[in-house]
Design an enzyme around this catalytic site. Structure first.
Site, mmCIF file in Angstrom:
data_model
loop_
_atom_site.group_PDB
_atom_site.id
_atom_site.type_symbol
_atom_site.label_atom_id
_atom_site.label_comp_id
_atom_site.label_asym_id
_atom_site.label_seq_id
_atom_site.Cartn_x
_atom_site.Cartn_y
_atom_site.Cartn_z
ATOM 1 N N GLU A 46 0.596 1.391 8.757
ATOM 2 C CA GLU A 46 -0.110 0.849 7.590
ATOM 3 C C GLU A 46 -1.169 -0.134 8.085
ATOM 4 O OE1 GLU A 46 2.222 -2.173 5.707
ATOM 5 O OE2 GLU A 46 1.242 -1.939 3.766
ATOM 6 N N LYS A 122 -1.304 2.958 -1.911
ATOM 7 C CA LYS A 122 0.032 2.367 -2.028
ATOM 8 C C LYS A 122 0.338 1.944 -3.463
ATOM 9 C CE LYS A 122 2.797 -1.280 0.225
ATOM 10 N NZ LYS A 122 2.706 -2.327 1.307
ATOM 11 N N GLU A 141 -0.088 -9.041 -1.075
ATOM 12 C CA GLU A 141 -0.557 -7.682 -1.383
ATOM 13 C C GLU A 141 -0.878 -7.508 -2.855
ATOM 14 O OE1 GLU A 141 2.445 -5.518 1.638
ATOM 15 O OE2 GLU A 141 0.911 -4.248 0.770
ATOM 16 N N ASN A 192 4.179 -2.614 7.942
ATOM 17 C CA ASN A 192 4.076 -3.942 8.543
ATOM 18 C C ASN A 192 5.201 -4.748 7.905
ATOM 19 O OD1 ASN A 192 0.942 -4.639 9.773
ATOM 20 N ND2 ASN A 192 1.146 -2.838 8.497
HETATM 21 N N1 ING Z 1 5.984 -5.096 3.939
HETATM 22 C C1 ING Z 1 7.345 -5.316 3.694
HETATM 23 C C2 ING Z 1 8.154 -4.038 3.457
HETATM 24 O O1 ING Z 1 8.426 -3.649 2.342
HETATM 25 C C3 ING Z 1 9.050 -6.673 2.806
HETATM 26 C C4 ING Z 1 7.604 -6.322 2.639
HETATM 27 C C5 ING Z 1 9.488 -7.233 3.995
HETATM 28 C C6 ING Z 1 9.947 -6.379 1.820
HETATM 29 C C7 ING Z 1 10.846 -7.538 4.180
HETATM 30 C C8 ING Z 1 11.300 -6.673 1.976
HETATM 31 C C9 ING Z 1 11.750 -7.251 3.161
HETATM 32 O O2 ING Z 1 8.548 -3.459 4.457
HETATM 33 C C10 ING Z 1 5.060 -4.340 3.301
HETATM 34 N N2 ING Z 1 3.825 -4.367 3.815
HETATM 35 O O3 ING Z 1 5.325 -3.685 2.288
#
Ligand code: ING
Length: 299
Positions: A46, A122, A141, A192
């Site tokens: 991503e 997304k 985001e 990420n």
């Molecule tokens: N990053 C993370 C993901 O869903 C996140 C956000 C991190 C959610 C850790 C829950 C726990 O993998 C992105 N870019 O969506």
């Protein structure tokens, strides 16, 4: 048969000021490695062309726009398109898209001839919309991207049905099932994922487990291969998990990254194996009960 070598093309940290040319050079090195290993399709992460900029509150729109692509392909990524086409390798590329004045977290799939065969924006945007200075880092985001408006996308490529999810999407079974219902046989999912999730620090130790759990469940429950590719390592002081992997339709991880840097993770896939699951345990026509699932589309 529909057997070929596929790859997760994991990238290590990208600096905030790292030029795209530098990142593209790193990606071409992975394309070269892919050529040596006979790869036909490789999945980059991503937002693969820049640092994960939603970790900062960026007030200046001009500064924010620096991280977006105004066209695709474009002069910065042309060398990657050329190297991949010359090697006969298709690829998935995640990037920040500026469409006029609208911003999306986008990913394309490019076939072996260099043709863009699908584009996905997304849908599940995690994090928050407003600056929350008490957080050790932001996850903006919802501020920097609009929700994708292209639906869940499956395209004909590499002899099969190839779909795309982006990062947080992979945690939502509805997203995977929306691809499964289109007969997907290989899902590309770049991510990420910070190790530290400020609102639940007790889950830091679980991030790798939750990543693989999500990818493996999505693969098994929809009878599809899944290639999950990380932007990994400590990027601008923020620890991002790795764990890039290739998951079989059975849910088994068949190959996994061993570092947190630039690394090509390869495995032979056989798209005909999806039938082991699609024709049996998850034969949707025989066993699925959609008239009982009304709640799933309720807000
Ligand atoms: N990053 C993370 C993901 O869903 C996140 C956000 C991190 C959610 C850790 C829950 C726990 O993998 C992105 N870019 O969506």
């Amino acid at each position: 048969s529909r057997r070929f070598i596929a790859a997760a093309a994991q990238l290590g940290p990208i600096g905030r000021d790292e030029p795209r040319a530098s990142v593209v050079t790193r990606m071409i090195a992975l394309v070269d490695e892919g050529r040596r290993r006979g790869v036909r399709f490789m999945v980059f992460p991503e937002l693969a062309l820049t640092t994960f900029f939603p970790r900062w509150f960026i007030a200046d729109p001009a500064e924010l726009d620096r991280f977006y692509e105004r066209s695709m392909p474009n002069p910065d990524v042309a060398p990657l398109f050329e190297a991949a086409r010359a090697a006969g390798i298709g690829f998935h590329l995640g990037y920040a898209e500026l469409d006029g004045t609208t911003r999306y977290n986008t990913a394309i799939i490019v076939d072996e001839a260099g043709t863009i065969v699908s584009k996905y924006r997304k849908i599940h945007l995690p994090g928050h919309r407003e600056h929350e200075p008490e957080r050790p880092f932001q996850h903006l985001e919802k501020r920097y991207f609009e929700r994708g408006d292209l639906g869940f996308v499956v395209a004909d490529a590499f002899g099969g049905k190839v779909g795309t999810l982006i990062c947080n999407d992979r945690r939502w079974p509805e997203a995977f099932r929306s691809l499964g219902l289109q007969g997907v046989e290989l899902v590309a999912a770049g991510y990420n994922t910070p190790r530290h999730y400020p609102l639940a620090p007790e889950h830091d130790r679980l991030q790798d487990f939750h990543n693989h759990l999500s990818l493996q469940a999505g693969a098994y429950q929809n009878g599809t291969y899944v290639i999950g590719t990380a932007k990994a390592g400590v990027e601008e002081g923020c620890e991002l998990i790795g764990g890039s992997c290739i998951v079989a339709p059975t849910g088994e991880i068949v190959s996994v990254a061993q570092t947190l840097g630039d690394e090509l993770v390869t495995a032979e896939v056989d798209l005909d194996r999806c039938r082991e699951i699609k024709a049996n345990i998850f034969n949707f026509a025989l066993h699925r009960e959609p008239d009982t699932y009304g709640l799933l589309t309720a807000p």
